[in-house]
Design a protein around this motif. Structure first.
Motif, PDB file in Angstrom:
ATOM      1  N   PHE A   1      47.616   8.810  16.392  1.00 38.50           N
ATOM      2  CA  PHE A   1      46.846   9.673  15.504  1.00 38.50           C
ATOM      3  C   PHE A   1      45.389   9.620  15.929  1.00 38.50           C
ATOM      4  O   PHE A   1      44.791   8.548  15.971  1.00 38.50           O
ATOM      5  N   HIS A   2      44.830  10.788  16.253  1.00 40.14           N
ATOM      6  CA  HIS A   2      43.429  10.809  16.678  1.00 40.14           C
ATOM      7  C   HIS A   2      42.857  12.211  16.473  1.00 40.14           C
ATOM      8  O   HIS A   2      43.510  13.201  16.825  1.00 40.14           O
ATOM      9  N   GLY A   3      41.640  12.280  15.940  1.00 39.47           N
ATOM     10  CA  GLY A   3      41.071  13.567  15.547  1.00 39.47           C
ATOM     11  C   GLY A   3      40.440  14.394  16.653  1.00 39.47           C
ATOM     12  O   GLY A   3      40.009  15.516  16.408  1.00 39.47           O
ATOM     13  N   ASN A   4      40.371  13.872  17.848  1.00 39.19           N
ATOM     14  CA  ASN A   4      39.746  14.620  18.939  1.00 39.19           C
ATOM     15  C   ASN A   4      40.770  15.549  19.621  1.00 39.19           C
ATOM     16  O   ASN A   4      41.971  15.469  19.353  1.00 39.19           O
ATOM     17  N   ASP A   5      40.285  16.392  20.528  1.00 45.12           N
ATOM     18  CA  ASP A   5      41.176  17.280  21.285  1.00 45.12           C
ATOM     19  C   ASP A   5      42.217  16.460  22.038  1.00 45.12           C
ATOM     20  O   ASP A   5      41.900  15.399  22.586  1.00 45.12           O
ATOM     21  N   SER A   6      43.420  17.000  22.136  1.00 45.62           N
ATOM     22  CA  SER A   6      44.519  16.239  22.739  1.00 45.62           C
ATOM     23  C   SER A   6      44.314  15.984  24.224  1.00 45.62           C
ATOM     24  O   SER A   6      44.920  15.086  24.794  1.00 45.62           O
ATOM     25  N   THR A   7      43.444  16.768  24.848  1.00 42.70           N
ATOM     26  CA  THR A   7      43.262  16.616  26.294  1.00 42.70           C
ATOM     27  C   THR A   7      42.216  15.564  26.661  1.00 42.70           C
ATOM     28  O   THR A   7      42.144  15.142  27.811  1.00 42.70           O
ATOM     29  N   PHE A   8      41.402  15.149  25.689  1.00 40.74           N
ATOM     30  CA  PHE A   8      40.366  14.151  25.962  1.00 40.74           C
ATOM     31  C   PHE A   8      41.017  12.885  26.519  1.00 40.74           C
ATOM     32  O   PHE A   8      42.021  12.408  26.004  1.00 40.74           O
TER      33      PHE A   8
ATOM     34  N   ARG B   1      44.916  12.343  27.256  1.00 44.39           N
ATOM     35  CA  ARG B   1      45.871  11.654  26.381  1.00 44.39           C
ATOM     36  C   ARG B   1      47.218  12.350  26.296  1.00 44.39           C
ATOM     37  O   ARG B   1      48.269  11.708  26.344  1.00 44.39           O
ATOM     38  N   GLU B   2      47.180  13.673  26.155  1.00 44.56           N
ATOM     39  CA  GLU B   2      48.443  14.377  25.949  1.00 44.56           C
ATOM     40  C   GLU B   2      49.463  14.018  27.031  1.00 44.56           C
ATOM     41  O   GLU B   2      50.598  13.671  26.743  1.00 44.56           O
ATOM     42  N   GLN B   3      49.011  14.086  28.290  1.00 42.76           N
ATOM     43  CA  GLN B   3      49.925  13.797  29.394  1.00 42.76           C
ATOM     44  C   GLN B   3      50.287  12.304  29.443  1.00 42.76           C
ATOM     45  O   GLN B   3      51.444  11.929  29.609  1.00 42.76           O
ATOM     46  N   MET B   4      49.264  11.459  29.293  1.00 42.56           N
ATOM     47  CA  MET B   4      49.507  10.020  29.425  1.00 42.56           C
ATOM     48  C   MET B   4      50.417   9.487  28.324  1.00 42.56           C
ATOM     49  O   MET B   4      51.244   8.600  28.560  1.00 42.56           O
ATOM     50  N   TYR B   5      50.267  10.003  27.112  1.00 42.19           N
ATOM     51  CA  TYR B   5      51.119   9.510  26.021  1.00 42.19           C
ATOM     52  C   TYR B   5      52.597   9.810  26.293  1.00 42.19           C
ATOM     53  O   TYR B   5      53.473   9.055  25.878  1.00 42.19           O
ATOM     54  N   LYS B   6      52.844  10.918  27.013  1.00 44.00           N
ATOM     55  CA  LYS B   6      54.242  11.206  27.370  1.00 44.00           C
ATOM     56  C   LYS B   6      54.744  10.150  28.345  1.00 44.00           C
ATOM     57  O   LYS B   6      55.843   9.623  28.188  1.00 44.00           O
ATOM     58  N   SER B   7      53.914   9.803  29.343  1.00 39.89           N
ATOM     59  CA  SER B   7      54.302   8.756  30.297  1.00 39.89           C
ATOM     60  C   SER B   7      54.540   7.426  29.606  1.00 39.89           C
ATOM     61  O   SER B   7      55.406   6.652  29.999  1.00 39.89           O
TER      62      SER B   7
ATOM     63  N   LYS C   1      55.275  11.290  19.532  1.00 41.67           N
ATOM     64  CA  LYS C   1      54.458  12.300  18.862  1.00 41.67           C
ATOM     65  C   LYS C   1      52.979  11.929  18.915  1.00 41.67           C
ATOM     66  O   LYS C   1      52.611  10.765  18.742  1.00 41.67           O
ATOM     67  N   PHE C   2      52.141  12.899  19.196  1.00 43.88           N
ATOM     68  CA  PHE C   2      50.691  12.707  19.213  1.00 43.88           C
ATOM     69  C   PHE C   2      50.070  13.685  18.215  1.00 43.88           C
ATOM     70  O   PHE C   2      50.087  14.893  18.424  1.00 43.88           O
TER      71      PHE C   2
ATOM     72  N   TYR D   1      45.180  18.415  12.284  1.00 43.31           N
ATOM     73  CA  TYR D   1      44.340  18.063  11.130  1.00 43.31           C
ATOM     74  C   TYR D   1      43.623  19.290  10.618  1.00 43.31           C
ATOM     75  O   TYR D   1      43.374  20.241  11.374  1.00 43.31           O
ATOM     76  N   GLU D   2      43.273  19.237   9.327  1.00 38.44           N
ATOM     77  CA  GLU D   2      42.430  20.285   8.795  1.00 38.44           C
ATOM     78  C   GLU D   2      40.996  19.855   9.060  1.00 38.44           C
ATOM     79  O   GLU D   2      40.484  18.927   8.429  1.00 38.44           O
ATOM     80  N   VAL D   3      40.394  20.505  10.038  1.00 39.12           N
ATOM     81  CA  VAL D   3      39.048  20.127  10.457  1.00 39.12           C
ATOM     82  C   VAL D   3      38.082  21.251  10.114  1.00 39.12           C
ATOM     83  O   VAL D   3      38.291  22.398  10.505  1.00 39.12           O
ATOM     84  N   THR D   4      37.062  20.915   9.338  1.00 40.28           N
ATOM     85  CA  THR D   4      36.047  21.910   8.963  1.00 40.28           C
ATOM     86  C   THR D   4      34.679  21.373   9.366  1.00 40.28           C
ATOM     87  O   THR D   4      34.547  20.201   9.729  1.00 40.28           O
ATOM     88  N   GLU D   5      33.690  22.218   9.277  1.00 37.99           N
ATOM     89  CA  GLU D   5      32.342  21.763   9.583  1.00 37.99           C
ATOM     90  C   GLU D   5      31.939  20.678   8.586  1.00 37.99           C
ATOM     91  O   GLU D   5      31.295  19.700   8.931  1.00 37.99           O
ATOM     92  N   GLU D   6      32.371  20.891   7.344  1.00 37.79           N
ATOM     93  CA  GLU D   6      32.058  19.960   6.245  1.00 37.79           C
ATOM     94  C   GLU D   6      32.620  18.562   6.470  1.00 37.79           C
ATOM     95  O   GLU D   6      31.950  17.577   6.166  1.00 37.79           O
ATOM     96  N   ASN D   7      33.862  18.479   6.951  1.00 31.41           N
ATOM     97  CA  ASN D   7      34.468  17.145   7.077  1.00 31.41           C
ATOM     98  C   ASN D   7      34.313  16.558   8.484  1.00 31.41           C
ATOM     99  O   ASN D   7      35.007  15.612   8.835  1.00 31.41           O
ATOM    100  N   SER D   8      33.391  17.113   9.258  1.00 33.37           N
ATOM    101  CA  SER D   8      33.185  16.613  10.624  1.00 33.37           C
ATOM    102  C   SER D   8      31.775  16.093  10.845  1.00 33.37           C
ATOM    103  O   SER D   8      30.837  16.498  10.170  1.00 33.37           O
ATOM    104  N   VAL D   9      31.653  15.228  11.818  1.00 36.34           N
ATOM    105  CA  VAL D   9      30.344  14.763  12.284  1.00 36.34           C
ATOM    106  C   VAL D   9      30.514  14.289  13.728  1.00 36.34           C
ATOM    107  O   VAL D   9      31.617  13.870  14.102  1.00 36.34           O
ATOM    108  N   ASN D  10      29.470  14.421  14.523  1.00 35.19           N
ATOM    109  CA  ASN D  10      29.524  13.907  15.900  1.00 35.19           C
ATOM    110  C   ASN D  10      30.747  14.442  16.664  1.00 35.19           C
ATOM    111  O   ASN D  10      30.879  15.631  16.822  1.00 35.19           O
ATOM    112  N   TYR D  11      31.691  13.600  17.085  1.00 31.70           N
ATOM    113  CA  TYR D  11      32.831  14.029  17.887  1.00 31.70           C
ATOM    114  C   TYR D  11      33.910  14.811  17.136  1.00 31.70           C
ATOM    115  O   TYR D  11      34.834  15.335  17.740  1.00 31.70           O
TER     116      TYR D  11
END
Ligand code: GP9
Ligand code: MN
Length: 400
Positions: free
Chosen positions: A125-132, A135-141, A146-147, A153-163
């Motif tokens: 479970f991680h809130g960043n883009d799956s490609t950072f 991860r997407e490929q490596m987690y399969k290896s 499931k990733f 996630y429901e990500v809005t400007e309001e519930n976000s900061v920084n990354y």
């Protein structure tokens, strides 16, 4: 080649294979790992102007196994290096990230071992883009089923900061996803808010900033405090949902947050003198293992992130034949075995070897090189074998 695999197998299986009194203490439980972004051990049980930086973790530690002398062993792959060590018990690469450079290798990873030995379902479970960090490929290896990444996630400007999504909404939404998984599960949740440059909205500042001359350090204290509150939220949610008792929680700092450049702020905060050994000591990250109903104890022998996997397997009562890995369970780890850093430096019970200088740990003073000599060959050998495994994709020869 296969011969190289045999060499690595001989080395790694020559480690003592004895069970400790902790073997199987968490057998049959779910496993939830919480990777705490940039969390260094000095924040634990530390107050700023009378306020605790990590009130929740401090209280959790009272009923947990707490390892207070575990060193950051990551290299350029940062978070991904810590994930890699925990899942494989291998060292990261000396340059770049294994996640990016070796995703096509075969790994005898934690998700695979847990599937084989206990039919675990594995997820990250991680809130960043799956490609950072690829991860997407490596987690399969690595064998994850499931990733859950940003798009889940429901990500809005309001519930976000920084990354990206802030840790509190991240854990709230993660708990809902977790509830849907088949049991037993292994879930790794990776926080994000406590990341350089440690930005936070006013309303999320739950502790006042200290007044060191390093703004980065002052802000860091507030983002660590926020992360602590977020972890508290997760535990509360899991308790409400009846998902707390049957789980073993493993919380760890992924790597340092304050680089050497800003470290003077920590010196001011903690009243420390700058020195090479002091810098090495600040590379400690907290490792907290909480098994509901099982009492608390603090362990202070040196260890590294690479040892976390063996510790988890010991507690789950899983002892795979030969895992071709370099970790040792942390309960009885020989404190004379060096904690090895990617650049060839190391730490033992009594010595610290950094930038080709040997120091006595207690006094912090440089001593004759020969005191560190006996460990150097071990360090070279271990890093070399780990590199050979990655370069030659040697674990594929272990597959039946
Ligand atoms: C990014 C997060 C932070 O998704 O894991 O990565 P880092 O910069 O700490 O490696
Ligand atoms: Mn990180």
């Amino acid at each position: 080649s296969k011969t190289d695999t045999v060499k690595a197998e001989q080395y790694t299986s020559s480690k003592e294979e004895k069970r400790t009194e902790y073997f199987g203490l968490a057998k049959g439980r779910n496993l939830v790992l919480i990777s705490m972004e940039s969390t260094q051990n000095f924040v634990i049980n530390q107050k700023v102007d009378g306020e605790e930086i990590t009130p929740f973790l401090n209280s959790l530690i009272k009923d947990s196994f707490y390892f207070d002398s575990i060193y950051d062993q990551t290299a350029q792959g940062k978070t991904s290096d810590s994930e890699f060590m925990i899942d494989t018990g291998l060292y990261p690469l000396s340059s770049g990230s294994v996640f990016v450079r070796k995703p096509e290798n075969v790994f005898h990873s934690l998700p695979k071992i847990l599937k084989e030995e206990g039919n675990f379902y594995s997820s990250v479970f991680h809130g960043n883009d799956s490609t950072f960090w690829n991860r997407e490929q490596m987690y399969k290896s690595l064998g994850y089923d499931k990733f859950f990444s940003k798009k889940d996630y429901e990500v809005t400007e309001e519930n976000s900061v920084n990354y990206g999504i802030k840790d509190i909404p991240f854990f709230q939404q993660s708990a809902a996803h977790l509830a849907e998984l088949p049991e037993p599960y292994y879930a790794r949740m990776i926080t994000l808010t406590n990341h350089f440059p440690f930005l936070l909205d006013e309303e999320d500042k739950l502790i006042s900033e200290p007044k060191t001359n390093q703004e980065v350090v002052n802000r860091y204290i507030t983002t660590v405090r926020y992360q602590d509150e977020a972890i508290k939220t997760l535990f509360k949610k899991l308790k409400e949902k009846g998902m707390y008792k049957d789980t073993m929680f493993v919380l760890y700092g992924d790597h340092y947050g304050i680089s050497e450049k800003y470290e003077v702020g920590i010196h001011q905060l903690l009243n420390l003198e700058k020195s090479p050994v002091q810098h090495a000591e600040l590379q400690k990250v907290p490792v907290i293992i909480h098994i509901p109903g099982v009492g608390g104890k603090t362990f202070s022998a040196p260890g590294g992130e690479i040892d976390i996997r063996a510790t988890i397997l010991e507690l789950l009562g899983i002892q795979p034949e030969n895992t071709l890995s370099f970790g040792h369970e942390l309960f009885t780890r020989n404190s004379d075995h060096p904690v090895i850093f990617r650049d060839g430096g190391f730490i033992t019970e009594n010595y610290v070897y950094i930038d080709n200088v040997c120091y006595e740990k207690k006094s912090g003073k440089p001593i004759e090189e020969s005191a560190c000599g006996p460990f150097q060959e071990k360090v070279r050998n271990e890093l070399g074998l780990s590199d050979e495994i990655l370069a030659g994709d040697l674990l594929r020869f272990m597959e039946d």
